[in-house]
Design a protein around this motif. Structure first.
Motif, PDB file in Angstrom:
ATOM      1  N   ARG A   1       0.832  -1.212   0.000  1.00  0.00           N
ATOM      2  CA  ARG A   1       0.000   0.000   0.000  1.00  0.00           C
ATOM      3  C   ARG A   1       0.865   1.260   0.000  1.00  0.00           C
ATOM      4  NH1 ARG A   1      -5.457   0.245   1.972  1.00  0.00           N
ATOM      5  NH2 ARG A   1      -6.349  -1.806   2.114  1.00  0.00           N
ATOM      6  N   SER A   2       1.898   1.283   0.842  1.00  0.00           N
ATOM      7  CA  SER A   2       2.708   2.505   0.942  1.00  0.00           C
ATOM      8  C   SER A   2       3.432   2.794  -0.372  1.00  0.00           C
ATOM      9  CB  SER A   2       3.695   2.414   2.106  1.00  0.00           C
ATOM     10  OG  SER A   2       4.509   1.289   1.988  1.00  0.00           O
ATOM     11  N   PHE A   3       3.905   1.770  -1.045  1.00  0.00           N
ATOM     12  CA  PHE A   3       4.592   1.965  -2.324  1.00  0.00           C
ATOM     13  C   PHE A   3       3.631   2.535  -3.365  1.00  0.00           C
ATOM     14  CE2 PHE A   3       6.389   0.663  -6.415  1.00  0.00           C
ATOM     15  CZ  PHE A   3       7.719   1.037  -6.258  1.00  0.00           C
ATOM     16  N   GLN A   4       2.391   2.097  -3.308  1.00  0.00           N
ATOM     17  CA  GLN A   4       1.369   2.536  -4.259  1.00  0.00           C
ATOM     18  C   GLN A   4       0.613   3.782  -3.779  1.00  0.00           C
ATOM     19  OE1 GLN A   4       1.124   1.121  -7.230  1.00  0.00           O
ATOM     20  NE2 GLN A   4       2.612  -0.458  -6.760  1.00  0.00           N
ATOM     21  N   ASN A   5       1.033   4.338  -2.635  1.00  0.00           N
ATOM     22  CA  ASN A   5       0.375   5.512  -2.036  1.00  0.00           C
ATOM     23  C   ASN A   5      -1.115   5.282  -1.764  1.00  0.00           C
ATOM     24  OD1 ASN A   5       2.664   7.207  -1.910  1.00  0.00           O
ATOM     25  ND2 ASN A   5       2.482   7.548  -4.119  1.00  0.00           N
TER      26      ASN A   5
ATOM     27  N   PRO B   1      -3.723   4.725   1.201  1.00  0.00           N
ATOM     28  CA  PRO B   1      -3.831   4.842   2.666  1.00  0.00           C
ATOM     29  C   PRO B   1      -4.265   3.528   3.313  1.00  0.00           C
ATOM     30  CG  PRO B   1      -5.021   6.616   1.561  1.00  0.00           C
ATOM     31  CD  PRO B   1      -4.605   5.651   0.502  1.00  0.00           C
ATOM     32  N   GLU B   2      -3.735   3.270   4.510  1.00  0.00           N
ATOM     33  CA  GLU B   2      -4.057   2.043   5.249  1.00  0.00           C
ATOM     34  C   GLU B   2      -5.551   1.916   5.536  1.00  0.00           C
ATOM     35  OE1 GLU B   2      -2.196  -0.648   6.134  1.00  0.00           O
ATOM     36  OE2 GLU B   2      -0.563   0.254   4.995  1.00  0.00           O
ATOM     37  N   ASN B   3      -6.210   3.044   5.735  1.00  0.00           N
ATOM     38  CA  ASN B   3      -7.626   2.991   6.104  1.00  0.00           C
ATOM     39  C   ASN B   3      -8.557   2.984   4.884  1.00  0.00           C
ATOM     40  OD1 ASN B   3      -7.173   5.596   5.289  1.00  0.00           O
ATOM     41  ND2 ASN B   3      -8.139   6.560   7.066  1.00  0.00           N
ATOM     42  N   MET B   4      -7.996   3.030   3.689  1.00  0.00           N
ATOM     43  CA  MET B   4      -8.818   3.008   2.485  1.00  0.00           C
ATOM     44  C   MET B   4      -9.177   1.568   2.124  1.00  0.00           C
ATOM     45  SD  MET B   4      -7.848   4.503  -1.227  1.00  0.00           S
ATOM     46  CE  MET B   4      -8.904   4.294  -2.622  1.00  0.00           C
ATOM     47  N   ASP B   5     -10.469   1.320   1.961  1.00  0.00           N
ATOM     48  CA  ASP B   5     -10.930  -0.012   1.595  1.00  0.00           C
ATOM     49  C   ASP B   5     -10.780  -0.182   0.084  1.00  0.00           C
ATOM     50  OD1 ASP B   5     -12.018  -2.509   2.022  1.00  0.00           O
ATOM     51  OD2 ASP B   5     -14.082  -1.812   1.735  1.00  0.00           O
ATOM     52  N   ILE B   6     -10.043  -1.193  -0.316  1.00  0.00           N
ATOM     53  CA  ILE B   6      -9.898  -1.458  -1.753  1.00  0.00           C
ATOM     54  C   ILE B   6     -10.379  -2.882  -2.024  1.00  0.00           C
ATOM     55  CG2 ILE B   6      -8.036   0.156  -2.246  1.00  0.00           C
ATOM     56  CD1 ILE B   6      -6.043  -2.085  -1.957  1.00  0.00           C
ATOM     57  N   PRO B   7     -11.098  -3.051  -3.122  1.00  0.00           N
ATOM     58  CA  PRO B   7     -11.562  -4.408  -3.431  1.00  0.00           C
ATOM     59  C   PRO B   7     -10.375  -5.279  -3.848  1.00  0.00           C
ATOM     60  CG  PRO B   7     -12.143  -2.895  -5.206  1.00  0.00           C
ATOM     61  CD  PRO B   7     -11.510  -2.077  -4.110  1.00  0.00           C
TER      62      PRO B   7
END
Length: 162
Positions: free
Chosen positions: A81-85, A87-93
């Motif tokens: 996630r951090s490499f792809q910018n 956020p930790e709290n963003m829900d992604i499918p």
């Protein structure tokens, strides 16, 4: 500056912030294979937390919050996630998952990494990429009651999307 004032009660900042600074120093030393110095810094963080009424269990959870925490924190590993910018709290499918098991050494190296299960569409390229990442990273060792501990048979599920 915080580390310089660590023993001065008049100048103490938030104990978690100060403990985290020592944990980051410990992680840095683990990354560069200086386990003895790392243990000194993890213990310094432990001492700060215990002095601020944290229980031993709370200290362990603070220093070792998860079994596969990549270190040091300042590195952004590809395919994270951090490499792809993101956020930790963003829900992604997610499209699928890969379940792995491994042992964690005191040095922060992962050994006996095995793919245990995966979703149907997890192709060989994706599984190989995850295995390469896990073989190359350092993770924070388990720190309990003042000692770095090895761990066996850790199971983690990695979700993926593309």
């Amino acid at each position: 500056a915080e580390l310089e004032n660590a023993d001065d009660p008049e100048k103490k900042s938030n104990p978690e912030t100060l403990a985290n600074a020592y944990i980051q120093l410990a992680d840095w030393n683990i990354a560069f294979e200086n386990r003895q110095k790392a243990e000194q810094y993890y213990n310094k963080a432990r001492d700060i937390l215990l002095a601020n009424d944290y229980s031993e269990e709370e200290v362990t959870a603070f220093i070792s919050p998860e079994p596969a925490l990549f270190i040091p924190e300042y590195i952004t590993y590809p395919d994270t996630r951090s490499f792809q910018n993101i956020p930790e709290n963003m829900d992604i499918p997610y499209i699928g998952y890969i379940d792995v098991s491994f042992n964690k050494q005191r040095s922060g190296n992962l050994r006996n990494i095995r793919i245990e299960n995966f979703s149907e569409d997890a192709g060989n390229q994706l599984k190989n990429r995850l295995m390469e990442l896990l073989r190359s990273v350092k993770v924070r060792p388990l720190f309990v009651a003042g000692e770095v501990q090895p761990q066996s048979d850790i199971k983690v599920r990695y979700y993926y999307t593309y």
